[in-house]
Structures are given as C-alpha cells and as structure tokens.
Design an enzyme around this catalytic site. Structure first.
Site, PDB file in Angstrom:
ATOM      1  N   GLN A  13       1.753 -10.832  -3.723  1.00 50.20           N
ATOM      2  CA  GLN A  13       0.303 -10.664  -3.734  1.00 50.20           C
ATOM      3  C   GLN A  13      -0.143 -10.148  -5.094  1.00 50.20           C
ATOM      4  OE1 GLN A  13       0.469  -7.823  -0.431  1.00 50.20           O
ATOM      5  NE2 GLN A  13      -0.947  -9.157   0.677  1.00 50.20           N
ATOM      6  N   LYS A  65     -14.940  -4.441   5.387  1.00 47.98           N
ATOM      7  CA  LYS A  65     -14.290  -5.297   4.386  1.00 47.98           C
ATOM      8  C   LYS A  65     -15.178  -6.453   3.954  1.00 47.98           C
ATOM      9  CE  LYS A  65     -12.155  -8.327   7.712  1.00 47.98           C
ATOM     10  NZ  LYS A  65     -11.096  -9.174   8.120  1.00 47.98           N
ATOM     11  N   CYS A  84       0.800  -1.233   0.000  1.00 52.91           N
ATOM     12  CA  CYS A  84       0.000   0.000   0.000  1.00 52.91           C
ATOM     13  C   CYS A  84       0.837   1.291   0.000  1.00 52.91           C
ATOM     14  CB  CYS A  84      -0.984   0.019   1.159  1.00 52.91           C
ATOM     15  SG  CYS A  84      -1.347  -1.571   1.871  1.00 52.91           S
ATOM     16  N   ASP A 143      -1.947  -7.759  -5.803  1.00 47.08           N
ATOM     17  CA  ASP A 143      -2.495  -6.655  -5.034  1.00 47.08           C
ATOM     18  C   ASP A 143      -2.974  -5.532  -5.952  1.00 47.08           C
ATOM     19  OD1 ASP A 143      -3.142  -5.430  -2.703  1.00 47.08           O
ATOM     20  OD2 ASP A 143      -1.094  -5.129  -2.006  1.00 47.08           O
ATOM     21  N   HIS A 178      -4.776  -1.345  -5.480  1.00 42.86           N
ATOM     22  CA  HIS A 178      -5.391  -0.293  -4.676  1.00 42.86           C
ATOM     23  C   HIS A 178      -6.185   0.605  -5.602  1.00 42.86           C
ATOM     24  CE1 HIS A 178      -2.144  -1.726  -2.067  1.00 42.86           C
ATOM     25  NE2 HIS A 178      -3.063  -1.568  -1.148  1.00 42.86           N
ATOM     26  N   HIS A 187      -8.345  -1.543  -0.839  1.00 41.50           N
ATOM     27  CA  HIS A 187      -7.307  -2.560  -1.014  1.00 41.50           C
ATOM     28  C   HIS A 187      -8.020  -3.805  -1.524  1.00 41.50           C
ATOM     29  CE1 HIS A 187      -4.681  -0.533   2.156  1.00 41.50           C
ATOM     30  NE2 HIS A 187      -5.870  -0.106   2.490  1.00 41.50           N
ATOM     31  N   ARG A 218       7.328 -11.018   5.175  1.00 42.05           N
ATOM     32  CA  ARG A 218       6.802 -10.914   6.531  1.00 42.05           C
ATOM     33  C   ARG A 218       7.454 -11.980   7.380  1.00 42.05           C
ATOM     34  NH1 ARG A 218       0.357 -10.277   5.127  1.00 42.05           N
ATOM     35  NH2 ARG A 218       0.608  -8.465   3.758  1.00 42.05           N
TER      36      ARG A 218
HETATM   37 ZN    ZN Z   1      -3.139  -2.457   0.657  1.00 40.50          ZN
END
Ligand code: ZN
Ligand code: ZN
Length: 635
Positions: free
Chosen positions: A381, A464, A334, A383, A385, A510, A363
């Site tokens: 990911q 979410k 992010c 991912d 946004h 997200h 992580r």
């Molecule tokens: Zn994010």
C-alpha cells in the site's frame, strides 16, 4: 386501519396505511419511477415491490441506478437459472446462487460438468421462462415444512438446519413452477428481465470448503433492456483486449506461478513501472513534508491483540512462530507506525507528523476470489498515517484531497468522492464525531469537489472519505481513502503535550491514494491498454540498427540514452528492420530509433513515434532532451 410511517432518502416522512406495497408508493411518486422500479429497500432489507409493508422504517425505491436494484434483478435471474438447469438436467441439485458485484452465479451439484453447448441451451430455456412473465411470490415456512419441500436436496437441508438453529425466518420464493429457499430481494416478475447472458462456468466447493463436495458454478448477467446487454458485451470485448493478465504477459511485466498463489512475480519491466510509480509518490509526498519509514513485517501476537486485529481480522492473517513465541505477518501498516510514533515524546509543535510507508501487507484471501493484480494475498500500500491535533484535521484532510487530485489528474482519471459519517454503533463521543465530520465537510467544500454523503456508513472508529476513479472504459474503481481514527490512539494511549503543557490525545488519519500498488498497476495497464505515456513506459526508446554494419553506432546511441537516464533498449540483431520495428511496436514502446547509413554519416537518428510518423535527421541531443522533458512533465 393501522398506519405506518416511512422515511424517504430526502429525510421526509410520510404516513401510509399498513400493508401498502412499494409498487403503490412508487406509483404515487410518479409514473417514471414506477416504471423504473425494480425493488425497494426497507431499512437494511431489500424487499419485493408487491410485498405488503407493515413496519415503519427508512424506505427507498430501487432502480437500475442502485447497485442493490441491479442485484434484485440479478438475484431473480439466478433463480431463473436454477429453474432452467433443473428442468434440463433433472439430476442437478441447486445449492446457492447469489447476486454479485457484476451479475450473479449459481452453484450446482452435478454428475457431469457443463459444456459451452449446455450453457447455450440453458440460456435459451431461461429466456423462455422469462417470457412467461412469472410472478415471484414469497412464502414463509417453518423448519418442518422447509425440510419437506427440499427433501431431495441435502444442500438446502443443511442450510435449513443452520438457519433454523440461528433463529432466522425461513422463506421460499416461488416463480410458479419452481421454488427456492431464499431470504428474498427480488424483482416481482420475471418480465423485468429483458436480456440474459451466461458468461462462464468454473469449479467450486460446497461452502467454499475444499474438503466438501465439488460443485459447478455458472456465472451470468441480466439486464432490464436488451440494448444494455449489447453495450455490456461490446465493453467486455474491449476490456478483454485490455485485460491486464494478457497484456502483462505480452509486455513481460509480471507473472503468477503455482509456487506462490495470490502473489505476483514482477519481472524487470513490471518492476520498472512499479519504481516509476513509487518515485512519483515519493516526490509528491516529500514536497508535502511526509516522512518515509520502514516498519517490520512480522510482529508479536500481543501487538495484534492490542490493536484489535487479532479479534476482528484473524481469519485473514498469516501466523508464524519464532523462538516459541507467536507472531503474525502484518495485514495493515498502522500498528507499526503507531509504535514509531509512541517511541518518542511529542509536543504540539511536532504535529502534524505525516508518516508514510510503501507498506508490504499479507492478507489471506480464498483462492476462488484471487484475481490477477486486482485481488492478491500479498500487496503493497502507498500508506500513510497522519498524527495530528483535532484542530489540524481540516487542514490535513485538505492536504490529502489536494494530493489525491494531483495523483488522479496525472493519470487522466476522473473521480468522485464520498463522505461516510457516524454509524449507529460508533466509538467516541458524539461531539467529537460532529466536529470531525464538520472538518471533513469543510475540507471537501474548500476543495470545490462535489461529494456524495453516505450517512451512517462510516467505520465505527471514525468518519471516512473514499475516492472512486473512472477509467478509460468508464469503469469505476474505489482507490484511495482518508479515514479518521479516534480508536487506535486511544488503544495505544498515544499522547502529545499540548499548548497548556497537558497531555492530549492525537487524532490519527489513515490515508492511501493508489491503495494497493499491485491493483493500481493492474488498473493502469487496462486504463492505458498497455500504451503507457512516456514517463511511465518501462522502455521509452528502442534503438534499432538497420544492418550489422551500423550495430556499433546503434550501440553507442543506446549507451548515450542510458547515460542520460533514458530507459533505452538496443536491438542489434541480424533480423530485418521491419521485423524489429514490428516487435518494438508490439511492445508498445513510445519511440523507435532507427540507425543506418544516412544517420551514421550525418551523426543523427531517425525517430518513429507510436502513430507511425517518422522524423529523419534529428540530432541525438535534441531528441534526448525531448524524452527527458516529457518524462519530467509526466506527459
Ligand atoms: Zn492505517
Ligand atoms: Zn434467492
């Protein structure tokens, strides 16, 4: 007489006399529930069915249908395990033994490791204890009494000191002869457990700290019905056959090596699978006007301080120093995307901006929880946004729902959706939340997809939506999420110029659909048992020469496939045909192409599919078209 008011899951409220037990309440509701009840929940606490309730609160009866209900049975089984172990091995010191996602474990300090024979003995002893229908009773004690009770166990003493220090209530749970330090959450009688299976042992450390005492962990599982255990064992055997670590090795997809614990070495075939998935995601995202970006992996400390990760996520992050300055390896994508967004001025006309990245994150996970592709320290990911105006939330969420539906359908996953709303401690005005939640609900309703509402379960920064898929073994996996975020745009003062030429704050969404590429690949391997559909198969066609004489023709066929973009492999070794076919079948290749005398003369090929059916005399062009069509259609 004092009264209490309990609020039920359907929001109805009822008064009871203080001291009533959950068992009594279940009986009032109906005999079926009373029969199925394992424990109960009062606010956030799991309580035993026979515990007198003296406080108001949100109340529900827990059964095997609830994970917390399951856990109360497993927790009790872990106490039974501790009793069985200490009665058979009087020197063993029980340390801690919680229920987990699937079953329970107990860690013991022992002089000698447990053997498989020991486990069988312990299991038998457990069944004996269970058959004695022991009542589980709670007793609250002060620190002095607790220390006395566990005078022989320094591990429990350390916990007692620590809990007392933190001002926690100390309680002991007794099943007649045996007692354990425990905050509770049990079934009220061992007879609720009808079947137990001890699964394995492993080494562990006291408090998970490698500098402290080594312990022996015993894992187990328990059920309220014998038939459930049989069902579980059958499924476990099937899962074992599909185990992604086993198949990963057999199909030469990936390996894990001591040089990089918790990270994956994807071999050529695993990388091909990865690339196919990425290509799929790229194509679908492009169609929906996502823009792909690539942000740095190592970023300065200040950024992580500002994003809040430094305060809340530090324990899971990796750090480094460059030119004497502190940096962190990103655990999330992010902040990078925020910096890209903030690098330019935006007008409402630019929004929504859908920024996607195959984001590489690290992580830190304890070595004990690492688990093949499912739990790793380095992963990517899918991912994205979405930066949008508050008015655009609904249509953007709709877009992601549609995308998720398309993804999961493609892989043959059924899935369910959960919506989590505003928690007690939430950031941002209630009106903003209400509006956002209404947008999410509208989008969900418009999608026609049923959803479960988890009230108060959202993140503090926004509501979410979670996606839970079901694989071919019926196992459930949480994969994708859509999270609304009011906090990050605030923290980073993100702006856009609205219709009235005023500065306004965008909303950030997200979203991930595969979630982690690594984990998704692990799930796919087990879902398909390694038998990938043609479009995903790392090798689509194996060309086999019947004898040396036809090796050159086989090579020509193979090259033509490759030129057409078909993933082909050639086996022109001097082995027998049946040997080569068997090997290709073990590799679960969708099509095996045989080339011999007849084929070379007629300029055709013979094709064997995965069912073993062989078709002779097929023109190469016709077959190539079929493979390409199947690939394009993602069949
Ligand atoms: Zn994010
Ligand atoms: Zn306990």
């Amino acid at each position: 007489m004092a009264e209490i008011t309990l609020e039920f899951p359907d929001k109805s409220k009822k008064k009871f006399s203080s001291g009533i037990t959950a068992q009594k309440i279940a009986e009032q509701i109906g005999p079926r529930l009373a029969q199925a009840a394992l424990s109960a929940k009062l606010d956030d606490k799991i309580i035993e069915l026979d515990l007198p309730i003296k406080e108001n609160g949100k109340f529900s009866i827990l059964t095997w249908e609830d994970i917390e209900g399951k856990k109360s049975l497993w927790h009790t089984a872990s106490h039974v395990l501790a009793e069985a172990v200490t009665s058979l091995f009087p020197d063993a010191k029980p340390t801690i033994g919680p229920p987990i996602e699937e079953g329970f474990y107990y860690d013991f300090f022992v002089k000698k490791n447990f053997t498989p024979e020991d486990l069988a003995k312990i299991e038998k002893k457990m069944m004996q204890i269970i058959s004695e229908k022991r009542k589980i009773e709670r007793e609250e004690v002060d620190k002095k009494k607790a220390l006395e009770k566990f005078a022989q166990n320094k591990f429990k003493q350390e916990l007692i000191e620590e809990f007392a220090e933190a001002g926690k209530k100390l309680s002991i749970y007794r099943q007649e002869k045996f007692y354990d330090l425990c905050k509770g959450g049990h079934v009220s009688n061992t007879e609720k457990i009808k079947a137990v299976k001890l699964l394995k042992t492993s080494a562990s450390y006291w408090r998970g700290d490698s500098k402290r005492e080594s312990l022996q962990r015993i894992y187990g599982i328990a059920f309220p019905k014998e038939s459930m255990l049989q069902e579980y064992l059958k499924q476990k055997e099937e899962a074992e056959k599909r185990n992604h670590l086993k198949l990963g090795k057999e199909l030469d997809l990936f390996s894990m090596q001591d040089e990089a614990p918790g990270t994956i070495f994807f071999h050529a075939k695993g990388t091909q699978l990865w690339n196919t998935l990425q290509e799929f995601a790229r194509t679908e995202q492009k169609k929906r006007n996502y823009q792909e970006v690539i942000a740095p992996i190592i970023l300065k400390k200040e950024l992580w301080l500002k994003s809040g990760h430094w305060d809340h996520y530090k324990d899971n992050m990796y750090f480094t120093k460059i030119d004497d300055e502190e940096y962190a390896v990103k655990p999330m994508n992010c902040p990078g995307h925020i910096l890209i967004y903030a690098n330019a001025r935006h007008s409402y006309r630019d929004l929504p901006i859908r920024m996607a990245e195959f984001g590489l994150v690290h992580r830190h996970e304890l070595s004990g929880v690492l688990n093949g592709l499912f739990r790793v320290r380095k992963f990517t990911q899918d991912d994205a946004h979405i930066f949008c105006t508050p008015e655009q939330i609904e249509s953007e969420v709709k877009g992601v729902l549609e995308l998720a539906e398309h993804y999961y359908k493609t892989f043959g996953f059924e899935y369910r959706v959960e919506l989590s709303t505003r928690p007690e401690k939430a950031m941002g005005a209630k009106e903003t939340w209400d509006k956002a939640e209404a947008s999410l609900k509208n989008a969900l309703k418009a999608s026609g997809k049923e959803f479960k509402l988890n009230e108060g379960d959202g993140a503090f920064y926004g509501p979410k939506i979670d996606f839970h898929i079901k694989d071919s073994l019926g196992r459930s996996w949480q994969l994708g999420t859509i999270q609304l975020d009011f906090q990050m745009p605030e923290k980073f003062s993100l702006k856009y110029i609205d219709r009235n030429d005023k500065e306004a704050r965008p909303v950030m969404i997200h979203r991930a659909i595969f979630g982690s590429m690594e984990r998704f690949i692990g799930i796919l391997i087990e879902h398909y048992a390694g038998v990938f559909p043609v479009w995903l198969a790392p090798v689509q066609v194996k060309v086999i020469s019947v004898s040396d004489k036809h090796a050159a023709y086989a090579e020509k066929i193979h090259e033509e496939f490759v030129n057409q973009g078909i993933r082909s492999e050639l086996d022109a070794r001097g082995e027998t045909v049946s040997f080569k076919v068997r090997e290709a079948q073990m590799q679960k290749v969708p099509y095996i192409v045989n080339v011999g005398e007849k084929e070379e003369t007629a300029k055709t090929i013979a094709v064997r599919d995965r069912t073993g059916k062989v078709e002779f005399g097929i023109p190469l062009k016709k077959f190539a078209e079929r493979v390409m069509q199947e690939t394009a259609q993602r069949k």
